[in-house]
Design a protein around this motif. Structure first.
Motif, short mmCIF file in Angstrom:
data_model
loop_
_atom_site.label_atom_id
_atom_site.label_comp_id
_atom_site.label_asym_id
_atom_site.label_seq_id
_atom_site.Cartn_x
_atom_site.Cartn_y
_atom_site.Cartn_z
N ALA A 173 -3.66 8.15 23.31
CA ALA A 173 -3.19 8.95 24.44
C ALA A 173 -1.67 8.84 24.58
CB ALA A 173 -3.88 8.51 25.73
N LEU A 174 -1.14 7.65 24.41
CA LEU A 174 0.31 7.45 24.49
C LEU A 174 1.02 8.23 23.38
CD1 LEU A 174 2.66 5.99 25.89
CD2 LEU A 174 2.27 4.07 24.31
N ASP A 175 0.46 8.23 22.19
CA ASP A 175 1.05 9.01 21.10
C ASP A 175 1.03 10.50 21.40
OD1 ASP A 175 1.61 6.68 19.70
OD2 ASP A 175 -0.20 6.81 18.44
N ARG A 176 -0.06 10.99 22.02
CA ARG A 176 -0.10 12.41 22.41
C ARG A 176 0.96 12.71 23.46
NH1 ARG A 176 -5.69 11.40 22.14
NH2 ARG A 176 -5.83 11.29 24.40
N TYR A 177 1.12 11.81 24.41
CA TYR A 177 2.16 11.95 25.44
C TYR A 177 3.54 12.02 24.79
CZ TYR A 177 5.02 10.51 29.50
OH TYR A 177 5.97 10.42 30.49
N MET A 178 3.77 11.17 23.80
CA MET A 178 5.06 11.17 23.10
C MET A 178 5.29 12.50 22.37
SD MET A 178 5.24 7.29 21.58
CE MET A 178 6.84 7.53 20.81
N GLU A 212 4.09 15.43 23.22
CA GLU A 212 4.32 16.48 24.21
C GLU A 212 5.73 16.39 24.80
OE1 GLU A 212 1.29 16.29 27.17
OE2 GLU A 212 -0.31 16.76 25.75
N GLU A 213 6.18 15.19 25.07
CA GLU A 213 7.47 15.00 25.73
C GLU A 213 8.64 15.01 24.74
OE1 GLU A 213 7.92 14.95 29.01
OE2 GLU A 213 5.78 15.22 29.29
N THR A 214 8.44 14.49 23.55
CA THR A 214 9.40 14.46 22.44
C THR A 214 10.74 13.80 22.74
OG1 THR A 214 10.36 16.66 22.82
CG2 THR A 214 8.42 16.55 21.40
N LYS A 215 10.91 13.17 23.90
CA LYS A 215 12.20 12.56 24.21
C LYS A 215 12.19 11.04 24.04
CE LYS A 215 11.08 12.44 29.12
NZ LYS A 215 11.40 12.95 30.43
N PHE A 216 11.06 10.50 23.61
CA PHE A 216 10.93 9.05 23.55
C PHE A 216 11.08 8.56 22.12
CE2 PHE A 216 7.98 10.44 27.01
CZ PHE A 216 8.85 10.15 28.04
N GLU A 217 11.91 7.55 21.94
CA GLU A 217 12.13 7.02 20.61
C GLU A 217 11.16 5.90 20.24
OE1 GLU A 217 14.81 4.71 23.39
OE2 GLU A 217 14.41 6.82 23.09
N ARG A 237 7.21 3.73 21.56
CA ARG A 237 6.07 3.63 22.48
C ARG A 237 6.47 2.89 23.75
NH1 ARG A 237 1.05 2.00 18.47
NH2 ARG A 237 0.28 4.11 18.11
N SER A 238 7.34 1.89 23.63
CA SER A 238 7.76 1.13 24.81
C SER A 238 8.43 2.03 25.84
CB SER A 238 8.72 0.00 24.41
OG SER A 238 8.07 -0.93 23.60
N VAL A 239 9.34 2.87 25.37
CA VAL A 239 10.05 3.78 26.28
C VAL A 239 9.07 4.79 26.86
CG1 VAL A 239 11.84 5.56 26.42
CG2 VAL A 239 12.27 3.46 25.12
N ALA A 240 8.19 5.33 26.03
CA ALA A 240 7.20 6.29 26.51
C ALA A 240 6.27 5.66 27.55
CB ALA A 240 6.39 6.84 25.34
N LEU A 241 5.86 4.42 27.30
CA LEU A 241 4.97 3.75 28.25
C LEU A 241 5.66 3.49 29.58
CD1 LEU A 241 2.18 2.60 28.70
CD2 LEU A 241 2.97 0.46 27.69
#
Length: 66
Positions: free
Chosen positions: A24-29, A31-36, A38-42
């Motif tokens: 799910a976190l990877d899918r979020y990343m 969709e958002e495409t601004k995260f470098e 997983r830590s930043v996305a989380l």
């Protein structure tokens, strides 16, 4: 206590995420495409959740408003 790149104080939290949450976190990343990472996305997903649940005011998360 530690400081992040924005010099804001915080604390490291190390946790285990099951594969379904990582997916799910990877899918979020994607969709958002601004995260470098997983830590930043989380951190951003958790911030979004905190705002949605009313635990944090949106004004507390926008550095331009503080």
């Amino acid at each position: 206590m530690a400081a992040n790149d924005n010099n804001s104080a915080g604390e490291w939290v190390v946790t285990f995420l099951p594969n379904r949450f990582l997916a799910a976190l990877d899918r979020y990343m994607l969709e958002e495409t601004k995260f470098e990472s997983r830590s930043v996305a989380l951190r951003n997903a958790f911030q979004d959740w905190c705002i949605h649940m009313g635990y944090v005011s949106p004004n507390e998360t926008d550095p331009d408003l503080n």
